[in-house]
Scaffold this motif. Structure first.
Motif, short mmCIF file in Angstrom:
data_model
loop_
_atom_site.label_atom_id
_atom_site.label_comp_id
_atom_site.label_asym_id
_atom_site.label_seq_id
_atom_site.Cartn_x
_atom_site.Cartn_y
_atom_site.Cartn_z
N ARG A 66 -5.72 -4.29 11.77
CA ARG A 66 -6.06 -5.67 12.16
C ARG A 66 -7.53 -5.79 12.56
N ASP A 67 -8.04 -4.75 13.23
CA ASP A 67 -9.43 -4.75 13.67
C ASP A 67 -10.41 -4.38 12.56
N GLY A 68 -9.89 -4.07 11.39
CA GLY A 68 -10.76 -3.74 10.26
C GLY A 68 -11.27 -2.31 10.26
N LEU A 69 -10.67 -1.44 11.06
CA LEU A 69 -11.12 -0.05 11.13
C LEU A 69 -10.38 0.86 10.16
N VAL A 70 -9.16 0.47 9.81
CA VAL A 70 -8.32 1.28 8.92
C VAL A 70 -7.80 0.40 7.79
N LYS A 71 -7.76 0.98 6.60
CA LYS A 71 -7.20 0.30 5.43
C LYS A 71 -5.87 0.96 5.09
N ARG A 72 -4.86 0.15 4.87
CA ARG A 72 -3.52 0.62 4.49
C ARG A 72 -3.33 0.34 3.02
N THR A 73 -2.99 1.37 2.25
CA THR A 73 -2.77 1.21 0.81
C THR A 73 -1.36 1.64 0.46
N VAL A 74 -0.62 0.76 -0.20
CA VAL A 74 0.74 1.06 -0.64
C VAL A 74 0.67 1.48 -2.10
N PHE A 75 1.23 2.64 -2.41
CA PHE A 75 1.29 3.14 -3.78
C PHE A 75 2.72 2.92 -4.28
N ALA A 76 2.88 1.98 -5.22
CA ALA A 76 4.20 1.64 -5.77
C ALA A 76 4.48 2.53 -6.98
N GLU A 77 4.72 3.79 -6.70
CA GLU A 77 5.00 4.78 -7.75
C GLU A 77 6.49 5.07 -7.77
N VAL A 78 6.89 6.09 -8.53
CA VAL A 78 8.29 6.49 -8.58
C VAL A 78 8.79 6.76 -7.16
N THR A 79 7.98 7.47 -6.39
CA THR A 79 8.24 7.66 -4.97
C THR A 79 7.17 6.90 -4.22
N PRO A 80 7.47 5.66 -3.81
CA PRO A 80 6.45 4.86 -3.12
C PRO A 80 5.98 5.55 -1.83
N HIS A 81 4.71 5.39 -1.54
CA HIS A 81 4.18 5.90 -0.28
C HIS A 81 2.98 5.07 0.17
N VAL A 82 2.61 5.27 1.41
CA VAL A 82 1.51 4.53 2.02
C VAL A 82 0.48 5.54 2.52
N GLU A 83 -0.79 5.19 2.35
CA GLU A 83 -1.87 6.01 2.90
C GLU A 83 -2.77 5.14 3.77
N TYR A 84 -3.32 5.76 4.78
CA TYR A 84 -4.26 5.11 5.69
C TYR A 84 -5.61 5.79 5.55
N GLU A 85 -6.67 4.97 5.55
CA GLU A 85 -8.01 5.54 5.49
C GLU A 85 -8.97 4.67 6.29
N LEU A 86 -10.06 5.27 6.70
CA LEU A 86 -11.06 4.54 7.46
C LEU A 86 -11.85 3.61 6.56
N THR A 87 -12.13 2.43 7.05
CA THR A 87 -13.03 1.51 6.37
C THR A 87 -14.45 1.92 6.76
N PRO A 88 -15.47 1.34 6.14
CA PRO A 88 -16.84 1.65 6.58
C PRO A 88 -17.05 1.37 8.08
#
Length: 128
Positions: A66-88
């Protein structure tokens, strides 16, 4: 293949657990440090952050997103998963967090003494 996060990354004696300088909630700085080397799955974050309940970790990640520090990415693959990464903007927090951790490490004994003195009901000898 990325290196796994070490389970003892934030052991009980880690300076960041005593750090009086807070970034976001109690766990935000630790999460940001976990994401320093790149994206991570929730289960990867749980290894060094084992003292954090899954519910609280989720709340902290949402707050960082929400604060724009982390980006959440959902991967809709055979086995869906989510990854978190730092924004700039999140990456820009690494330097102040490192400085705060270095300060805490330098003043570790003083912080422990002050807390012990306070918890035992005695004024700290350096307090005025």
């Amino acid at each position: 293949m990325r290196q796994p996060l070490p389970a003892d990354m934030f052991d009980e004696l880690c300076p960041s657990s005593l750090n009086p300088i807070r970034f976001g909630d109690k766990w935000a700085a630790l999460i940001i440090r976990c994401l320093e080397q790149g994206p991570r799955r929730f289960s990867e974050l749980r290894v060094p952050l084992r003292r954090v309940t899954p519910k609280v970790l989720t709340q902290s990640l949402r707050s960082l997103e929400r604060d724009g520090l982390v980006k959440r990415t959902v991967f809709a693959e055979v086995t869906p998963h989510v990854e978190y990464e730092l924004t700039p903007v999140g990456r820009s927090m690494l330097e102040p967090i490192a400085a705060a951790c270095a300060w805490t490490e330098q003043h570790w004994d003083e912080l422990l003494d002050a807390r012990e003195s306070y918890d035992n009901g005695h004024p700290h000898p350096l307090a005025r």
